[in-house]
Scaffold this motif. Structure first.
Motif, mmCIF file in Angstrom:
data_model
loop_
_atom_site.group_PDB
_atom_site.id
_atom_site.type_symbol
_atom_site.label_atom_id
_atom_site.label_comp_id
_atom_site.label_asym_id
_atom_site.label_seq_id
_atom_site.Cartn_x
_atom_site.Cartn_y
_atom_site.Cartn_z
ATOM 1 N N SER A 58 -4.563 -13.727 19.968
ATOM 2 C CA SER A 58 -5.839 -13.172 19.490
ATOM 3 C C SER A 58 -5.613 -12.011 18.539
ATOM 4 O O SER A 58 -6.365 -11.822 17.585
ATOM 5 C CB SER A 58 -6.689 -12.708 20.673
ATOM 6 O OG SER A 58 -6.015 -11.713 21.428
ATOM 7 N N HIS A 59 -4.580 -11.202 18.833
ATOM 8 C CA HIS A 59 -4.274 -10.038 17.993
ATOM 9 C C HIS A 59 -2.905 -9.494 18.366
ATOM 10 O O HIS A 59 -2.250 -10.016 19.275
ATOM 11 C CB HIS A 59 -5.380 -8.990 18.082
ATOM 12 C CG HIS A 59 -5.558 -8.301 19.409
ATOM 13 N ND1 HIS A 59 -5.766 -8.979 20.590
ATOM 14 C CD2 HIS A 59 -5.578 -6.975 19.736
ATOM 15 C CE1 HIS A 59 -5.923 -8.111 21.575
ATOM 16 N NE2 HIS A 59 -5.795 -6.882 21.091
ATOM 17 N N TYR A 60 -2.501 -8.445 17.661
ATOM 18 C CA TYR A 60 -1.109 -8.004 17.776
ATOM 19 C C TYR A 60 -0.958 -6.676 18.509
ATOM 20 O O TYR A 60 -0.091 -5.881 18.180
ATOM 21 C CB TYR A 60 -0.478 -7.964 16.376
ATOM 22 C CG TYR A 60 -0.582 -9.301 15.654
ATOM 23 C CD1 TYR A 60 -0.262 -10.490 16.318
ATOM 24 C CD2 TYR A 60 -1.025 -9.399 14.348
ATOM 25 C CE1 TYR A 60 -0.379 -11.721 15.693
ATOM 26 C CE2 TYR A 60 -1.138 -10.630 13.707
ATOM 27 C CZ TYR A 60 -0.820 -11.781 14.384
ATOM 28 O OH TYR A 60 -0.932 -13.008 13.771
ATOM 29 N N HIS A 61 -1.787 -6.459 19.533
ATOM 30 C CA HIS A 61 -1.547 -5.344 20.457
ATOM 31 C C HIS A 61 -0.537 -5.801 21.517
ATOM 32 O O HIS A 61 -0.513 -6.972 21.904
ATOM 33 C CB HIS A 61 -2.856 -4.924 21.144
ATOM 34 C CG HIS A 61 -3.635 -3.902 20.366
ATOM 35 N ND1 HIS A 61 -4.993 -3.731 20.493
ATOM 36 C CD2 HIS A 61 -3.218 -2.972 19.450
ATOM 37 C CE1 HIS A 61 -5.393 -2.745 19.690
ATOM 38 N NE2 HIS A 61 -4.334 -2.278 19.044
ATOM 39 N N HIS A 62 0.264 -4.832 22.014
ATOM 40 C CA HIS A 62 1.358 -5.172 22.934
ATOM 41 C C HIS A 62 0.895 -5.954 24.170
ATOM 42 O O HIS A 62 1.628 -6.814 24.661
ATOM 43 C CB HIS A 62 2.070 -3.903 23.402
ATOM 44 C CG HIS A 62 2.740 -3.151 22.300
ATOM 45 N ND1 HIS A 62 3.640 -3.739 21.436
ATOM 46 C CD2 HIS A 62 2.645 -1.854 21.911
ATOM 47 C CE1 HIS A 62 4.068 -2.830 20.568
ATOM 48 N NE2 HIS A 62 3.476 -1.694 20.815
ATOM 49 N N ASP A 63 -0.279 -5.606 24.685
ATOM 50 C CA ASP A 63 -0.705 -6.291 25.926
ATOM 51 C C ASP A 63 -1.130 -7.738 25.676
ATOM 52 O O ASP A 63 -1.532 -8.441 26.607
ATOM 53 C CB ASP A 63 -1.790 -5.498 26.678
ATOM 54 C CG ASP A 63 -3.017 -5.187 25.831
ATOM 55 O OD1 ASP A 63 -2.897 -5.103 24.587
ATOM 56 O OD2 ASP A 63 -4.106 -5.017 26.414
ATOM 57 N N HIS A 64 -0.984 -8.200 24.406
ATOM 58 C CA HIS A 64 -1.290 -9.602 24.088
ATOM 59 C C HIS A 64 -0.104 -10.337 23.464
ATOM 60 O O HIS A 64 -0.146 -11.554 23.337
ATOM 61 C CB HIS A 64 -2.510 -9.675 23.159
ATOM 62 C CG HIS A 64 -3.739 -9.128 23.816
ATOM 63 N ND1 HIS A 64 -4.754 -9.921 24.297
ATOM 64 C CD2 HIS A 64 -4.080 -7.850 24.139
ATOM 65 C CE1 HIS A 64 -5.677 -9.155 24.870
ATOM 66 N NE2 HIS A 64 -5.292 -7.892 24.789
ATOM 67 N N LEU A 65 0.923 -9.582 23.070
ATOM 68 C CA LEU A 65 2.070 -10.281 22.450
ATOM 69 C C LEU A 65 3.445 -9.774 22.878
ATOM 70 O O LEU A 65 4.457 -10.204 22.337
ATOM 71 C CB LEU A 65 1.966 -10.297 20.921
ATOM 72 C CG LEU A 65 2.045 -9.039 20.064
ATOM 73 C CD1 LEU A 65 3.167 -8.090 20.379
ATOM 74 C CD2 LEU A 65 2.134 -9.429 18.603
ATOM 75 N N ASP A 133 -14.876 -6.619 17.463
ATOM 76 C CA ASP A 133 -14.968 -5.192 17.139
ATOM 77 C C ASP A 133 -13.862 -4.479 17.913
ATOM 78 O O ASP A 133 -13.998 -4.213 19.108
ATOM 79 C CB ASP A 133 -16.359 -4.690 17.547
ATOM 80 C CG ASP A 133 -16.570 -3.243 17.143
ATOM 81 O OD1 ASP A 133 -15.685 -2.666 16.471
ATOM 82 O OD2 ASP A 133 -17.621 -2.688 17.499
ATOM 83 N N HIS A 134 -12.754 -4.240 17.239
ATOM 84 C CA HIS A 134 -11.545 -3.727 17.888
ATOM 85 C C HIS A 134 -10.767 -2.918 16.841
ATOM 86 O O HIS A 134 -10.930 -3.185 15.635
ATOM 87 C CB HIS A 134 -10.730 -4.927 18.407
ATOM 88 C CG HIS A 134 -9.765 -4.587 19.493
ATOM 89 N ND1 HIS A 134 -10.151 -3.974 20.664
ATOM 90 C CD2 HIS A 134 -8.424 -4.767 19.600
ATOM 91 C CE1 HIS A 134 -9.081 -3.803 21.424
ATOM 92 N NE2 HIS A 134 -8.021 -4.261 20.813
ATOM 93 N N PRO A 135 -9.924 -1.957 17.239
ATOM 94 C CA PRO A 135 -9.252 -1.108 16.239
ATOM 95 C C PRO A 135 -8.315 -1.855 15.285
ATOM 96 O O PRO A 135 -8.022 -1.365 14.203
ATOM 97 C CB PRO A 135 -8.462 -0.114 17.090
ATOM 98 C CG PRO A 135 -9.143 -0.103 18.408
ATOM 99 C CD PRO A 135 -9.701 -1.473 18.604
ATOM 100 N N ALA A 154 -11.247 -12.261 23.887
ATOM 101 C CA ALA A 154 -10.128 -11.383 23.547
ATOM 102 C C ALA A 154 -10.593 -9.942 23.741
ATOM 103 O O ALA A 154 -11.401 -9.675 24.635
ATOM 104 C CB ALA A 154 -9.606 -11.662 22.143
ATOM 105 N N ASP A 155 -10.172 -9.007 22.889
ATOM 106 C CA ASP A 155 -10.553 -7.600 23.050
ATOM 107 C C ASP A 155 -11.680 -7.256 22.090
ATOM 108 O O ASP A 155 -11.577 -7.514 20.885
ATOM 109 C CB ASP A 155 -9.359 -6.682 22.742
ATOM 110 C CG ASP A 155 -8.320 -6.697 23.844
ATOM 111 O OD1 ASP A 155 -8.425 -7.532 24.763
ATOM 112 O OD2 ASP A 155 -7.392 -5.860 23.791
ATOM 113 N N SER A 156 -12.727 -6.643 22.630
ATOM 114 C CA SER A 156 -13.853 -6.289 21.763
ATOM 115 C C SER A 156 -14.826 -5.390 22.499
ATOM 116 O O SER A 156 -14.983 -5.504 23.716
ATOM 117 C CB SER A 156 -14.604 -7.561 21.334
ATOM 118 O OG SER A 156 -15.608 -7.250 20.393
#
Ligand SMILES: [Zn+2]
Ligand SMILES: [Zn+2]
Length: 244
Positions: A58-65, A133-135, A154-156
């Motif tokens: 979903s995105h490239y934050h550590h808790d997802h990759l 809507d995420h950083p 995902a994160d939002s």
């Protein structure tokens, strides 16, 4: 479709557990959605690493990759030992070109970009995407197969178009990173209150709360969501499965 929760923690994994990771299966096709820390270790309980057809991020934050690097090493070590394994592709967005460029690895894992405007067929699944809507750039996913629909936020933080995107899902997996009153919208996350608003508007048949906080009693999250949404509210847990 069958979906198994491999990991559901926000930020970092509790002992023996994992951050975001969900195994999606149909027939023999196995796709991992997000690959946070601890996911690869726990995935062994449900699927051989060599049997995975791919991973979608979903995105490239550590808790997802965080475990993508470990997956790349697993591929190359198994190839070195001549272990029989499926071809594998990691799918991600290319809004962050540097992060996307790190997904493919030598000749053992390929990568493919997805776009918000275009639906994408991956094995038996059709994916559509909605920027959240995420950083950092992050995409919610709507997954369809054989007339059934899973939506993963995902994160939002909450915004009305996210509810439209999730409308009428058979299964909605929403992030719920905090309790009512926690000030986390500014960090791009939902509380039990905003996750409840999302569910109220989207009207899924089943609602799963995931990406859960490291404090309090999660049952309270469920009760706070239930003030807004009258359908079934389920707390994510390791190994929880859904068949649609
Ligand atoms: Zn994030
Ligand atoms: Zn996260």
């Amino acid at each position: 479709m069958k979906l198994t929760v491999v990991g559901y923690w926000h930020g970092y994994p509790e002992k023996g557990e994992a951050t975001s990771g969900y195994l999606l299966e149909e027939n023999d096709f196995k796709l991992l959605i997000d690959c946070g820390s601890g996911v690869l270790s726990n995935l062994h309980s449900y699927c051989a690493l060599t049997d995975l057809d791919g991973i979608i991020l979903s995105h490239y934050h550590h808790d997802h990759l965080a475990d993508i690097g470990a997956y790349q090493y697993a591929r190359i070590i198994n190839k070195g030992m001549d272990v029989d394994m499926k071809e594998s592709t990691i799918y991600g967005h290319s809004d962050d070109e540097q992060a996307f460029a790190k997904l493919a690895y030598q000749n053992v894992v390929k990568s493919q970009a997805y776009q918000e405007q275009t639906s994408k067929n991956i094995g038996p699944f059709t994916f559509t995407f909605k920027k959240t809507d995420h950083p950092v750039p992050c995409y919610a996913m709507r997954i369809e197969s054989k007339g059934k629909t899973i939506v993963y936020t995902a994160d939002s933080s909450f915004f009305p178009e996210l509810a439209e995107f999730a409308n009428g899902a058979d299964l909605l997996i929403t992030e719920c990173s905090g309790y009512k009153g926690d000030q986390i919208a500014e960090f791009g996350h939902m509380t039990s209150e905003t996750a409840g608003q999302l569910a109220k508007q989207a009207k899924p048949i089943k609602l799963v709360l995931s990406h859960l906080p490291h404090k309090g009693n999660h049952e309270q999250l469920r009760q706070e969501v239930a003030k807004h949404y009258t359908g079934e509210v389920i707390l994510a847990s390791s190994g929880l499965t859904f068949s649609l």
